[in-house]
Design a protein around this motif. Sequence first.
Motif, PDB file in Angstrom:
ATOM      1  N   UNK A   1       1.049  -2.343  -8.497  1.00 24.26           N
ATOM      2  CA  UNK A   1       2.410  -2.557  -8.012  1.00 24.26           C
ATOM      3  C   UNK A   1       2.975  -3.783  -8.693  1.00 24.26           C
ATOM      4  N   UNK A   2       4.198  -3.671  -9.213  1.00 26.46           N
ATOM      5  CA  UNK A   2       4.918  -4.826  -9.749  1.00 26.46           C
ATOM      6  C   UNK A   2       5.822  -5.371  -8.649  1.00 26.46           C
TER       7      UNK A   2
ATOM      8  N   UNK B   1      11.086  -7.110  -4.124  1.00 25.90           N
ATOM      9  CA  UNK B   1      11.356  -5.772  -4.671  1.00 25.90           C
ATOM     10  C   UNK B   1      10.067  -5.297  -5.331  1.00 25.90           C
ATOM     11  N   UNK B   2       9.504  -4.186  -4.844  1.00 26.88           N
ATOM     12  CA  UNK B   2       8.210  -3.714  -5.337  1.00 26.88           C
ATOM     13  C   UNK B   2       8.333  -2.280  -5.842  1.00 26.88           C
ATOM     14  N   UNK B   3       7.630  -1.975  -6.952  1.00 26.24           N
ATOM     15  CA  UNK B   3       7.594  -0.611  -7.490  1.00 26.24           C
ATOM     16  C   UNK B   3       6.266  -0.401  -8.208  1.00 26.24           C
ATOM     17  N   UNK B   4       5.831   0.846  -8.192  1.00 26.49           N
ATOM     18  CA  UNK B   4       4.534   1.161  -8.792  1.00 26.49           C
ATOM     19  C   UNK B   4       4.642   1.188 -10.312  1.00 26.49           C
ATOM     20  N   UNK B   5       3.597   0.715 -10.995  1.00 20.72           N
ATOM     21  CA  UNK B   5       3.527   0.744 -12.448  1.00 20.72           C
ATOM     22  C   UNK B   5       2.219   1.413 -12.862  1.00 20.72           C
ATOM     23  N   UNK B   6       2.198   1.951 -14.076  1.00 23.44           N
ATOM     24  CA  UNK B   6       0.984   2.594 -14.576  1.00 23.44           C
ATOM     25  C   UNK B   6       0.737   3.932 -13.898  1.00 23.44           C
ATOM     26  N   UNK B   7      -0.480   4.442 -14.021  1.00 19.05           N
ATOM     27  CA  UNK B   7      -0.847   5.720 -13.425  1.00 19.05           C
ATOM     28  C   UNK B   7      -1.072   5.554 -11.926  1.00 19.05           C
ATOM     29  N   UNK B   8      -0.896   6.663 -11.192  1.00 15.93           N
ATOM     30  CA  UNK B   8      -1.028   6.602  -9.740  1.00 15.93           C
ATOM     31  C   UNK B   8      -2.441   6.194  -9.329  1.00 15.93           C
TER      32      UNK B   8
ATOM     33  N   UNK C   1       0.815  -1.204   0.000  1.00 15.74           N
ATOM     34  CA  UNK C   1       0.000   0.000   0.000  1.00 15.74           C
ATOM     35  C   UNK C   1       0.851   1.256   0.000  1.00 15.74           C
ATOM     36  N   UNK C   2       1.973   1.234   0.756  1.00 14.09           N
ATOM     37  CA  UNK C   2       2.864   2.394   0.790  1.00 14.09           C
ATOM     38  C   UNK C   2       3.510   2.639  -0.582  1.00 14.09           C
ATOM     39  N   UNK C   3       3.942   1.549  -1.235  1.00  7.86           N
ATOM     40  CA  UNK C   3       4.529   1.692  -2.567  1.00  7.86           C
ATOM     41  C   UNK C   3       3.494   2.246  -3.548  1.00  7.86           C
ATOM     42  N   UNK C   4       2.249   1.727  -3.498  1.00  3.44           N
ATOM     43  CA  UNK C   4       1.205   2.178  -4.417  1.00  3.44           C
ATOM     44  C   UNK C   4       0.825   3.630  -4.163  1.00  3.44           C
ATOM     45  N   UNK C   5       0.804   4.055  -2.903  1.00  6.43           N
ATOM     46  CA  UNK C   5       0.358   5.406  -2.565  1.00  6.43           C
ATOM     47  C   UNK C   5       1.433   6.449  -2.841  1.00  6.43           C
ATOM     48  N   UNK C   6       2.708   6.139  -2.514  1.00  8.91           N
ATOM     49  CA  UNK C   6       3.780   7.134  -2.630  1.00  8.91           C
ATOM     50  C   UNK C   6       4.522   7.067  -3.964  1.00  8.91           C
ATOM     51  N   UNK C   7       4.494   5.912  -4.612  1.00  4.43           N
ATOM     52  CA  UNK C   7       5.248   5.751  -5.846  1.00  4.43           C
ATOM     53  C   UNK C   7       6.715   5.485  -5.609  1.00  4.43           C
ATOM     54  N   UNK C   8       7.140   5.393  -4.348  1.00  8.73           N
ATOM     55  CA  UNK C   8       8.540   5.112  -4.041  1.00  8.73           C
ATOM     56  C   UNK C   8       8.762   3.602  -4.011  1.00  8.73           C
TER      57      UNK C   8
END
Length: 786
Positions: A255-256, A243-250, A218-225
């Motif tokens: 999250x990938x 290892x997680x990072x946001x993909x697509x539009x906010x 949820x933190x990765x999806x919300x902040x994009x970090x």
Amino acid sequence: MKRTTVSERALVLAPRGRDAAIAAAMLGEARLESAVCASLGDLVAELDRGAALVVITEEAIATADLSPLTGWLAGQEQWSDLPFILLTSRGGGLERNPAAARYLDLLGNITFLERPFHPTTLISIVRSAVRARRRQYEARARLIALQESEARYRTLFENIEVGFCIIEMLFDEAGHAVDYRFIEANPAFAAQAGFDPAGRRMREIVPDHESSWFEFYGRVAATGEPGRVEQGSATLGRWWDVHAFRVGRATERRVAVLFNDITARRDAEIRLQTLNETLEAQVAARSAERDRLWNLSQDMLARADFSGMMSAVSPAWTRVLGWSAEELLSRGYASFMHPEDEGATLAAIVAMAQSGEPTRFENRIATKDGGWKPIEWTVAPEPDGENFIAVGRDLTHAKAREAELEAAQVALRQSQKMEAMGSLTGGVAHDFNNLLTPIIGSLDMLHRKGLGSEREKRLIDGALQSAERARMLVQRLLAFARRQPLQAMAVDVSQLVAGMLDLIGSTLGPAIDLAVDAPAGLPLARADANQLEMALLNLAVNARDAMPGGGELHVEVRRESVRDRRPGLPRGHYVRLSVRDTGTGMDEPTLARAIEPFFSTKGIGKGTGLGLSMVHGLAAQLGGALTIESDVGRGTAVSLWLPVSHDPLPVEHRPRAGEVGDEPHGTALLVDDEDLVRMSTAHMLSDMGFDVVEAASGESALSMLAAGLDPQLLVTDHLMPGITGAQLVEAVRADRPSLKALIVSGYAEAEGIDPAIPRLTKPFRRDELAATLAALTTGAEAGGAH
């Protein structure tokens, strides 16, 4: 069918009269490639071969079956939106052209251009369309790259051993992550997780799943970090390096996640109660990262000492220079430097060692195949004070691009200079034509009447000869400015050369041997025979002057095909007329200025400096080119490239000057706003037996006709205040269709004149006017090459 062919040419479909040829000529003069299509079917066929835009007239599609064209447009690939320029007679607005909406629906990307229009307007619109088409080609390239990238991604996604998935986070009203849904997962993920997600929610699979997973994602999806964490699941009994990072539009909250199963390692850590293995794993990962950078970097990396040897080199050295690592490490690095760069390079390394600060410089490094490559170096000392690190970047392509840009800028400046000189020269020549018309006409009349004493007759003859030389000079100026009125038609160049052999031989003199290679059976060329003869004679005179001690002159006619684009010479089929001498030749500075008007190496009073300028202007105006090759002391070869003509040889008709006799021929209405020109022309017409009525403007002429004047001949200037000569002829012929009319015009006045209307170019003599009127009377075509 090649619907994706990249091309920047313009296709022209204009079936009425010479519209297509005129449009193609305009585009050619602006150095824009074009192809004329004879029909709508030909247009569709040419589209498959590639096109940047289509220039089409409204009458070409008004009643035609457009289904093949609209079918082609519907089949365009998604990146393509072919531009159309529609030449209309009523504009593109619905209020003036009701058919505009239909054309918009059928053709889509369309620009309306109302006729008549200035050539600059057409060229501007065409260039804008070409730029738009280039952007489409760039989009096509990006689309292909994206598709290839997606294919690589899919291959990697399916085959890597690391678990990978994309999830969509689900939040409650308070903004807390409470679950996530699997969007996509690779086979390795299913194998490591022990279940197939198949679009399911995590809570459906493991109801008591740990909340720490939701908080992390949820933190990765919300902040994009992006985040990296080791997570375990007590329910599943597994541990993962995540290892997680946001993909697509906010807003998509996706999250990938990369999963690396570390259950075994975690079990060992727990058993041994030590962090040592964790530290060793981190060191190994960083070492592997360093090694990947070292091995995969496109820049050349090296470790060297200040004594002159390298202790390590990256694989990029071999890729860039061709040397193996063993060869590089067995020789001092100075031995690979260009001798001229060695001193400055070693001085920079010594300065870097003394200052302890990184430095940057360029030099040339030897390649294994014997060449040299420009390299930009960044060097920095190591803490031990005995070694340094060097990073080298190959500048070969950057230098080439700089050279290409500089060459393009030089060519642009030269083109702009020649265009400006052409405009100035053409304007001055036009004014001289108006001045010469009454001079030549009056002197000719005095000469014909034989007035005065013998001395006065000689003075008149001398003045007339000087005026004729001035007219020839003006013709050369107009040829350079590409504003010479031409009678372009099919010409047998070999036959023309054969007919000029005696004249060329007498011009060269006995000290120069003349050789001719002009075989019969070559294609006909598109040219003006009179101007071509003058051009050939000019080239022969230039060659003669370049061989003061004698030599050889070789005239050659050949068929040539240009398949690759050359500067100033489009692809196509040509007849090449070459004149090669064994004279003094030209050095590079002289060759660069050879076609400039008034530039001459013959000395004051020995040449006008317009010979090559005239030939160059003639070639360009005919759609061909002039090329010059020269070596100092070995001679010069000048080649005139003429487009191949598919028209038949014309039937020659030369009316005799005396065909208009001294008997009265009725009333001639003479219209010209220049008093001296009108007076001179009136004397000529009167001398031929006409009753001349003069008018200073087109409006005045129309008033005379409305008042009852009934002339048998109308002779009018073209460019005048108010209505033009062409407009006057059109208005008069509306009521008097059988009235014979002649337009007298200058160099730039051919625009707007119906080609069917006879035209005589200023300045002219009485015999030339008589011959033109004789051709007009007999129904033959009166040309404008006088």
